[in-house]
Design a protein around this motif. Structure first.
Motif, PDB file in Angstrom:
ATOM      1  N   ASP A   1       0.858  -1.182   0.000  1.00 10.42           N
ATOM      2  CA  ASP A   1       0.000   0.000   0.000  1.00 10.42           C
ATOM      3  C   ASP A   1       0.895   1.233   0.000  1.00 10.42           C
ATOM      4  O   ASP A   1       1.226   1.778   1.055  1.00 10.42           O
ATOM      5  N   GLY A   2       1.321   1.669  -1.187  1.00 15.16           N
ATOM      6  CA  GLY A   2       2.226   2.812  -1.275  1.00 15.16           C
ATOM      7  C   GLY A   2       3.567   2.494  -0.640  1.00 15.16           C
ATOM      8  O   GLY A   2       4.236   1.527  -1.011  1.00 15.16           O
ATOM      9  N   ASP A   3       3.952   3.288   0.353  1.00 12.80           N
ATOM     10  CA  ASP A   3       5.229   3.095   1.042  1.00 12.80           C
ATOM     11  C   ASP A   3       5.117   2.185   2.260  1.00 12.80           C
ATOM     12  O   ASP A   3       6.022   2.146   3.101  1.00 12.80           O
ATOM     13  N   VAL A   4       4.004   1.467   2.377  1.00  9.69           N
ATOM     14  CA  VAL A   4       3.805   0.538   3.486  1.00  9.69           C
ATOM     15  C   VAL A   4       3.511  -0.843   2.907  1.00  9.69           C
ATOM     16  O   VAL A   4       2.752  -0.968   1.940  1.00  9.69           O
ATOM     17  N   ALA A   5       4.119  -1.870   3.485  1.00  6.73           N
ATOM     18  CA  ALA A   5       3.882  -3.241   3.012  1.00  6.73           C
ATOM     19  C   ALA A   5       3.863  -4.190   4.189  1.00  6.73           C
ATOM     20  O   ALA A   5       4.684  -4.078   5.115  1.00  6.73           O
ATOM     21  N   PHE A   6       2.917  -5.124   4.163  1.00  8.00           N
ATOM     22  CA  PHE A   6       2.837  -6.205   5.139  1.00  8.00           C
ATOM     23  C   PHE A   6       3.257  -7.484   4.447  1.00  8.00           C
ATOM     24  O   PHE A   6       2.933  -7.699   3.272  1.00  8.00           O
TER      25      PHE A   6
ATOM     26  N   ALA B   1       5.163  -9.187   9.339  1.00  6.69           N
ATOM     27  CA  ALA B   1       5.843  -7.939   9.655  1.00  6.69           C
ATOM     28  C   ALA B   1       5.340  -6.844   8.717  1.00  6.69           C
ATOM     29  O   ALA B   1       4.955  -7.112   7.574  1.00  6.69           O
ATOM     30  N   ARG B   2       5.353  -5.612   9.227  1.00 10.86           N
ATOM     31  CA  ARG B   2       4.976  -4.450   8.412  1.00 10.86           C
ATOM     32  C   ARG B   2       6.194  -3.560   8.215  1.00 10.86           C
ATOM     33  O   ARG B   2       6.878  -3.202   9.171  1.00 10.86           O
ATOM     34  N   PHE B   3       6.480  -3.216   6.957  1.00 11.63           N
ATOM     35  CA  PHE B   3       7.600  -2.349   6.607  1.00 11.63           C
ATOM     36  C   PHE B   3       7.054  -0.998   6.148  1.00 11.63           C
ATOM     37  O   PHE B   3       6.148  -0.936   5.315  1.00 11.63           O
ATOM     38  N   THR B   4       7.636   0.077   6.672  1.00 15.00           N
ATOM     39  CA  THR B   4       7.298   1.424   6.242  1.00 15.00           C
ATOM     40  C   THR B   4       8.550   2.082   5.682  1.00 15.00           C
ATOM     41  O   THR B   4       9.609   2.072   6.337  1.00 15.00           O
ATOM     42  N   LEU B   5       8.447   2.618   4.468  1.00 16.10           N
ATOM     43  CA  LEU B   5       9.595   3.245   3.816  1.00 16.10           C
ATOM     44  C   LEU B   5       9.537   4.763   3.954  1.00 16.10           C
ATOM     45  O   LEU B   5       8.456   5.352   4.077  1.00 16.10           O
TER      46      LEU B   5
ATOM     47  N   ALA C   1      11.745   7.923   1.924  1.00 15.09           N
ATOM     48  CA  ALA C   1      12.788   8.311   0.976  1.00 15.09           C
ATOM     49  C   ALA C   1      13.531   7.088   0.435  1.00 15.09           C
ATOM     50  O   ALA C   1      14.754   7.106   0.265  1.00 15.09           O
ATOM     51  N   GLY C   2      12.788   6.012   0.179  1.00 17.48           N
ATOM     52  CA  GLY C   2      13.377   4.837  -0.440  1.00 17.48           C
ATOM     53  C   GLY C   2      14.143   3.932   0.503  1.00 17.48           C
ATOM     54  O   GLY C   2      14.781   2.971   0.046  1.00 17.48           O
ATOM     55  N   ARG C   3      14.082   4.190   1.802  1.00 20.05           N
ATOM     56  CA  ARG C   3      14.752   3.345   2.787  1.00 20.05           C
ATOM     57  C   ARG C   3      13.758   2.867   3.849  1.00 20.05           C
ATOM     58  O   ARG C   3      12.716   3.492   4.066  1.00 20.05           O
ATOM     59  N   ILE C   4      14.117   1.775   4.516  1.00 19.30           N
ATOM     60  CA  ILE C   4      13.232   1.217   5.533  1.00 19.30           C
ATOM     61  C   ILE C   4      13.285   2.093   6.772  1.00 19.30           C
ATOM     62  O   ILE C   4      14.324   2.229   7.422  1.00 19.30           O
ATOM     63  N   TRP C   5      12.129   2.675   7.116  1.00 22.16           N
ATOM     64  CA  TRP C   5      12.014   3.619   8.219  1.00 22.16           C
ATOM     65  C   TRP C   5      11.533   2.922   9.492  1.00 22.16           C
ATOM     66  O   TRP C   5      11.998   3.207  10.586  1.00 22.16           O
ATOM     67  N   GLU C   6      10.593   1.986   9.326  1.00 22.62           N
ATOM     68  CA  GLU C   6      10.059   1.250  10.469  1.00 22.62           C
ATOM     69  C   GLU C   6       9.780  -0.192  10.073  1.00 22.62           C
ATOM     70  O   GLU C   6       9.400  -0.471   8.925  1.00 22.62           O
ATOM     71  N   VAL C   7       9.964  -1.089  11.035  1.00 25.01           N
ATOM     72  CA  VAL C   7       9.585  -2.495  10.881  1.00 25.01           C
ATOM     73  C   VAL C   7       8.781  -2.876  12.125  1.00 25.01           C
ATOM     74  O   VAL C   7       9.311  -2.856  13.241  1.00 25.01           O
ATOM     75  N   LEU C   8       7.512  -3.169  11.916  1.00 25.92           N
ATOM     76  CA  LEU C   8       6.657  -3.647  12.997  1.00 25.92           C
ATOM     77  C   LEU C   8       6.594  -5.166  12.906  1.00 25.92           C
ATOM     78  O   LEU C   8       6.157  -5.718  11.895  1.00 25.92           O
TER      79      LEU C   8
ATOM     80  N   ASP D   1      -4.285  -3.447  -0.396  1.00 24.25           N
ATOM     81  CA  ASP D   1      -3.639  -3.669  -1.689  1.00 24.25           C
ATOM     82  C   ASP D   1      -4.685  -4.045  -2.737  1.00 24.25           C
ATOM     83  O   ASP D   1      -5.201  -5.171  -2.745  1.00 24.25           O
ATOM     84  N   PRO D   2      -5.010  -3.139  -3.672  1.00 27.77           N
ATOM     85  CA  PRO D   2      -6.001  -3.454  -4.706  1.00 27.77           C
ATOM     86  C   PRO D   2      -5.567  -4.575  -5.652  1.00 27.77           C
ATOM     87  O   PRO D   2      -6.426  -5.230  -6.249  1.00 27.77           O
TER      88      PRO D   2
END
Length: 281
Positions: A49-54, A73-77, A79-86, A220-221
């Motif tokens: 979903d954009g800059d967020v992915a599960f 796990a959930r990844f949030t980007l 500026a093209g880098r991994i900012w957060e990982v839940l 995610d469509p």
């Protein structure tokens, strides 16, 4: 590990806790990854979903060994880098590769309740679960632009989450008749009547959940799936959540086809909760 595109202030945190960003976190994460016991991942299932992915994935101790656990796990980007990982707790492995016996969840009487209000199909409302379900049934989800499709995914999936949190009636949940709800690591079990049975289960579950807040959607469509992370409050009087959960909701033809639940994190002593915390799986 140097090729992993981590933000220098990346935060890796567990479900139910807060992200803490600080300079040098990327080095600490790389060191932790390098020191971790080796493992191998199986087939990954992504919801983007954009800059967020599960992602959900089975974990093997060795590349050719059996599945030992399942991870989400959930990844949030940024500026093209991994900012957060839940990260969610690992779920145990299920030795059952396939479900050969299709059985209903359990015998249950159908629970009656209010039905959806009339829907004016001449006036699109992509945040209305009933409109979205009817539109997709008539025309197919592939006729929707991605932005409207994403809104419809969340609207339809919310019919379950809102009923679980007691903000709408359980009868308004848009389950497929052969719906399946299961824990991460297990297998779905689709059977006629499961949708009605689970509405009955939700009615029984309702007294154990007072409120659901902090809903965070990843929809995610391209796959008709959504992950939700939320805070759950229990009936016991407290100003903090009693549990945290992440659930993956998959749609089919405008109805909820599957719900996969990752392990629930509880944040209150069981002694404070009559009957214990809710079992969502």
């Amino acid at each position: 590990m140097t090729d992993v595109p981590l933000d220098p202030e990346v935060a890796v945190y567990r479900l139910g806790s807060k992200a803490v960003h600080a300079a040098g976190n990327d080095s600490a994460v790389r060191n932790a990854l390098g020191a971790a016991a080796p493992s191998a991942f199986g087939a990954t299932e992504w919801t983007v979903d954009g800059d967020v992915a599960f992602v959900s994935v089975p974990v093997h101790a060795t590349p050719t060994g059996p599945v030992t656990s399942h991870l989400a796990a959930r990844f949030t980007l940024r500026a093209g880098r991994i900012w957060e990982v839940l990260t969610n707790p690992h779920a145990g492995a299920d030795a059952t590769a396939t479900v050969t016996m299709r059985a209903p969840f359990h015998p249950a009487a159908v629970v009656a309740g209010p039905v959806a209000d009339p829907v004016d199909m001449a006036h699109p409302d992509y945040d209305n679960a009933a409109f979205c379900s009817l539109y997709i049934a008539d025309f197919g989800s592939d006729t929707l632009p991605d932005a409207e499709h994403r809104r419809c995914i969340i609207a339809i999936a919310s019919s379950y989450v809102d009923a679980e949190g007691n903000s709408i009636a359980d009868s308004l949940t848009l389950f497929d008749p052969r719906f399946s709800k299961y824990s991460m690591g297990a297998m779905p079990n689709h059977h006629p009547g499961n949708g009605d049975t689970n509405r009955t289960d939700q009615t029984a579950l309702s007294p154990t959940i007072r409120l659901i807040t902090n809903k965070q959607w990843t929809a995610d469509p391209t796959t008709d799936t959504a992950w939700i992370v939320y805070d759950g409050y229990l009936p016991v009087s407290t100003d903090k959540p009693g549990f945290y959960v992440a659930e993956r909701i998959t749609l089919r033809d405008g109805l909820i086809w599957e719900i996969m639940i990752s392990p629930v994190i509880t944040d209150l002593p069981s002694s404070l909760v009559p009957g214990g915390p809710p079992t969502l799986g």
